[in-house]
Design a protein around this motif. Sequence first.
Motif, short mmCIF file in Angstrom:
data_model
loop_
_atom_site.label_atom_id
_atom_site.label_comp_id
_atom_site.label_asym_id
_atom_site.label_seq_id
_atom_site.Cartn_x
_atom_site.Cartn_y
_atom_site.Cartn_z
N MET A 1 28.28 128.22 32.39
CA MET A 1 29.81 128.57 32.88
C MET A 1 29.87 129.66 34.15
SD MET A 1 31.61 126.79 31.20
CE MET A 1 33.18 127.58 31.61
N GLY A 2 30.65 129.35 35.21
CA GLY A 2 30.83 130.12 36.25
C GLY A 2 31.85 131.39 36.06
N LEU A 3 32.25 132.24 37.24
CA LEU A 3 33.06 133.21 36.87
C LEU A 3 34.57 132.60 36.95
CD1 LEU A 3 30.28 134.47 38.07
CD2 LEU A 3 31.96 136.20 39.16
N GLY A 4 34.90 131.36 37.27
CA GLY A 4 36.12 130.68 37.17
C GLY A 4 37.06 131.40 37.99
N LEU A 5 36.67 131.99 39.27
CA LEU A 5 37.57 132.65 40.16
C LEU A 5 38.08 131.49 41.29
CD1 LEU A 5 36.00 135.96 40.96
CD2 LEU A 5 37.91 135.52 39.40
N ILE A 6 37.27 130.16 41.12
CA ILE A 6 37.88 128.93 42.06
C ILE A 6 37.81 127.96 41.04
CG2 ILE A 6 37.19 127.50 43.82
CD1 ILE A 6 35.92 130.01 45.47
N ASP A 7 38.62 127.02 41.35
CA ASP A 7 38.90 125.74 40.46
C ASP A 7 37.98 124.94 40.68
OD1 ASP A 7 39.74 124.65 38.21
OD2 ASP A 7 41.53 123.76 39.28
N LEU B 1 24.52 138.15 35.76
CA LEU B 1 25.75 138.78 36.01
C LEU B 1 26.41 138.91 34.82
CD1 LEU B 1 27.28 137.02 39.25
CD2 LEU B 1 26.32 139.30 39.21
N ARG B 2 26.38 137.97 33.91
CA ARG B 2 27.11 138.12 32.51
C ARG B 2 26.26 138.89 31.61
NH1 ARG B 2 27.51 132.36 31.74
NH2 ARG B 2 29.55 132.63 33.23
N GLU B 3 24.95 139.06 31.67
CA GLU B 3 24.35 139.77 30.75
C GLU B 3 24.33 141.23 30.96
OE1 GLU B 3 20.53 137.96 30.62
OE2 GLU B 3 21.20 136.03 29.64
N ASN B 4 24.54 141.62 32.14
CA ASN B 4 24.57 142.90 32.63
C ASN B 4 25.97 143.43 33.00
OD1 ASN B 4 21.49 144.11 33.17
ND2 ASN B 4 21.62 141.76 33.71
N GLY B 5 27.10 142.67 32.48
CA GLY B 5 28.37 143.24 32.68
C GLY B 5 29.13 142.99 34.19
N TYR B 6 28.29 142.60 35.01
CA TYR B 6 28.95 142.38 36.37
C TYR B 6 29.88 141.35 36.48
CZ TYR B 6 25.33 145.76 37.78
OH TYR B 6 24.41 146.83 38.07
N GLY C 1 24.73 130.15 47.07
CA GLY C 1 24.74 130.33 45.52
C GLY C 1 25.99 131.06 44.93
N GLY C 2 26.15 132.18 45.82
CA GLY C 2 27.34 132.91 45.29
C GLY C 2 28.48 132.36 45.04
N TYR C 3 28.86 131.46 46.05
CA TYR C 3 29.99 130.43 46.16
C TYR C 3 30.04 129.54 44.88
CZ TYR C 3 32.61 126.18 47.73
OH TYR C 3 33.61 125.25 47.90
N GLN C 4 28.86 128.98 44.41
CA GLN C 4 28.64 128.07 43.40
C GLN C 4 29.10 128.96 42.06
OE1 GLN C 4 24.83 126.88 44.10
NE2 GLN C 4 25.17 125.00 45.16
N MET C 5 28.67 130.21 41.97
CA MET C 5 28.92 130.99 41.11
C MET C 5 30.44 131.32 41.01
SD MET C 5 25.92 133.84 41.30
CE MET C 5 24.22 133.47 41.67
N LEU C 6 31.34 131.26 42.02
CA LEU C 6 32.58 131.45 41.83
C LEU C 6 33.62 130.61 41.00
CD1 LEU C 6 33.49 132.84 45.52
CD2 LEU C 6 33.18 134.36 43.12
#
Length: 511
Positions: free
Chosen positions: A358-364, A311-316, A335-340
């Motif tokens: 590092m995750g997306l940082g959308l959930i603390d 996700l990071r390397e492809n701009g998503y 896994g998508g939840y973990q990424m958040l």
Amino acid sequence: MAQAIMLQGTSSHVGKSILTTALCRIFKQDGQKVTPFKAQNMALNSYVTKTGGEMGRAQVAQAEAAGLDPTVEMNPVLLKPTGNSCSQVIVMGKPVGNMSAKEYHSGYSLKALGVVTECLRKLHKDFDTIVIEGAGSPAEVNLKDNDIVNMRVAKLAGAPVLLIADIDRGGALASIVGTLELLEPDERDLVKGIIINKFRGDISLLKPALDFLEAKTGKPVIGVVPHLDKLGIDDEDSVSLEEKEQPAKKEGELDIAVLRLPKISNFTDFDALANESDVRLRYVRKGEALGNPDLIILPGSKNTTEDLLYLRENGYEREIIKRVKSGTPVVGICGGYQMLGREVQDPDHTESDLDEVMGLGLIDSITVFAANKVTHQVKAVAVNHKFLGINYSGDNLTGYEIHMGCTQFLSPVDPAFTIDTRSGKQVQMPDGAVTADGLVMGTYMHGIFDNDAYRRAVLDALRVRKGLAPLGVIVDTQALKDAAYNRLADVVRRSMDIDLVYRIMNEANGR
């Protein structure tokens, strides 16, 4: 002692799983107590049984078609690819370790043969009929010595074999003749008939080819099954994702974007969404634009850390965060939840060689991976569920957990759901999280969108956000599935000589 029939193919993805499903429903309709069986499956689309065992999703669909609760005996060995020619090996529903293809095929597979044999023995005792699915092709000469899923299983089960070829991809006649030629004489004798699958067009034009096949091989062509679109039946693996892309629907409908991660798993989580009349579900592949969807979904993953980097390397990652800031909601499952969260840690290198990502940082939150795998069927309740501000309350929500790792919160959050039953035991456990603004939700519950009333509540909230009136129409997902199994059985019954299939099974059992 049960009678058995086995479906093998000239290659992968010729339709073995779907035709096994069809025969399970046909035999059930005919009053048989029938079960599916696949000794070894390779798939990222898995399921958790009532006893907490993990198995391939295709055998779950086959069990449903047979009117059964799925059990791991129907799929004793499951291989879940993790990348770099390596798979997690699951035996009788529990992981036994990660192995390279060479380690598995040259060292381990025959050790699992005893488990396969014992499962077959149990199914023979408990059922009238066993419909067995092979894998790939029985003519892979480099793999035959350690095979535990094709001809060795046919011999163990005393099962005659029907050989399937996919005519839609071309070369069907050559693949049938070539496969038979590469088999040993005793294996060739086990093949009692041929099925041509995925045919399009005028069948009368095919008759010369069928006559040739029967004359050349000495095997009867038992049927020509047409190409079937939009079956509404769970798929086995990510190959079938290529067939899931939907054409654009009418102006004003809901656009839901699922990130097509390289290690995506359990994409059947979203089939119920795709069946809704007001939804266009699309899988965003590498290089494709995320666009401006009404909902973004991060699906399950067999390798969360690698898919985060993707996700990071492809701009998503940047695009998702931008969309959330502009008001687009996001759901992450497993896994998508973990990424958040803020970070994914893997100190024991359970998934990769990286200690942390590092995750997306959308959930603390942070997620720490551990060696133990969590697999449970669950029931849950929602009380004033805050996602999208819907204040949804409901009980008897069903789903299942398949994950490695524990998610910890760095600040107080509202749970998405409360699990009250886990593998049949009463519990009170918070699951997932919903952010204070109601825009981001994460959950470990696979199958959450299979809950009809909850799914419609989410979709109607998305409609209201878009200025559309709520539909309020609840689609019965299970009824749709059951109708799909009957529709499949009807088509296959018309396309195949089922009486001949019964005679083949009876003759193999000396009846």
